[in-house]
Design an enzyme around this catalytic site. Sequence first.
Site, PDB file in Angstrom:
ATOM      1  N   ASP A  95       0.840  -1.202   0.000  1.00  8.94           N
ATOM      2  CA  ASP A  95       0.000   0.000   0.000  1.00  8.94           C
ATOM      3  C   ASP A  95       0.872   1.247   0.000  1.00  8.94           C
ATOM      4  O   ASP A  95       1.041   1.890   1.033  1.00  8.94           O
ATOM      5  CB  ASP A  95      -0.927  -0.038   1.224  1.00  8.94           C
ATOM      6  N   GLU A 125      -2.475  10.663  -0.321  1.00  7.87           N
ATOM      7  CA  GLU A 125      -3.702   9.859  -0.368  1.00  7.87           C
ATOM      8  C   GLU A 125      -4.107   9.368   1.013  1.00  7.87           C
ATOM      9  O   GLU A 125      -5.307   9.273   1.327  1.00  7.87           O
ATOM     10  CB  GLU A 125      -3.501   8.661  -1.310  1.00  7.87           C
ATOM     11  N   GLU A 126      -3.130   9.063   1.851  1.00 15.50           N
ATOM     12  CA  GLU A 126      -3.451   8.482   3.155  1.00 15.50           C
ATOM     13  C   GLU A 126      -4.048   9.482   4.135  1.00 15.50           C
ATOM     14  O   GLU A 126      -4.500   9.096   5.219  1.00 15.50           O
ATOM     15  CB  GLU A 126      -2.188   7.855   3.776  1.00 15.50           C
TER      16      GLU A 126
END
Length: 340
Positions: A95, A125-126
């Site tokens: 990920d 994104e996280e």
Amino acid sequence: MQLTRELVEIESTTYHEGKVGDFLAEFLSDRGWSVEKTPVPQPTESGHFGPRWNVYAGPASGAPDLVFSTHLDTVPPFIPFSEDAEFLYGRGVCDAKGILAAQVAAAEALRAEGYAVGLLFVSGEERDSAGAKVANENPKGSRFLINGEPTDNRIALASKGALRVILTASGKMAHSAYPELGESAIHKLAEVMSRVLALELPFVEDIGPSTLNIGQIHGGRAPNVIADHAQAQVLIRLVGDSATTRTAIERCAAGLAEVEFTLEIPFVRLRAVEGLPTMVAKFTTDIPQLSNWGQPLLLGPGSIHVAHTPSEKLSKRELLEAVDLYIQVARQLLKSEDVN
């Protein structure tokens, strides 16, 4: 495998994507891609001031028909790379740095076959999809976007949305031996949390339930002090429109706490690809923030069950299979489009 290792060995937790972006831009440029490196602003609350980037690589001229995309950042903490005969290990290996490496390999194979493809790798994104929002302001005209997240090499038919909520209660400090002289913010917040946990959230037949997690609670001064402040952060996984859920949360907090909705990522339905197994992603992705990059699909190697954990890993076999899958899906999409 080597590119995955090199990427994982570069720490790139959210707000620290500068070095991995620099590495990737140079790597792709050396392989003949036309590369753009776009700054992504650091939010004030991050407390960080170093550079962070989006990296786009595409044809030297003309628009790509299809773009592969995933993210550069990982969740903390950094975990060094390691491997054995069967698995790769380390922070971001599934990920999404292994995914990134598989997309690069697939794009290079497709480019060699004459397909016009591109690569888009984004920061943030996280946390808040900051890089995707920047990228969406400068699309390249692609017809399809294959986003990469851990889906066990299955095509996602949908991706749940997310609604982040901060609930803040205020009170009055007093000696805990005389609670009648104070007003406990923690007691108020506890009542709100009890109501929130009892909510009946929406359910969609082919998707499943909306789910809720109370991720953080802070408050109080000391055990012998009536708390004058308390705060909780809640994350709800959406399976549709957020309006009814927002209203329900506000009702839970009425008269007890202030409500602030700090982030919403919408629920999205996605297309299938003939002949490939499917799943429903219970997590969110950058896809809703990349609406200008073409019709989206979601596919990637690895299990979301080990992402964000100390035991993050990715099967070497599955990583290699992902390269072939990305090539297969891209060919099907682009050949079908040519026929139409």
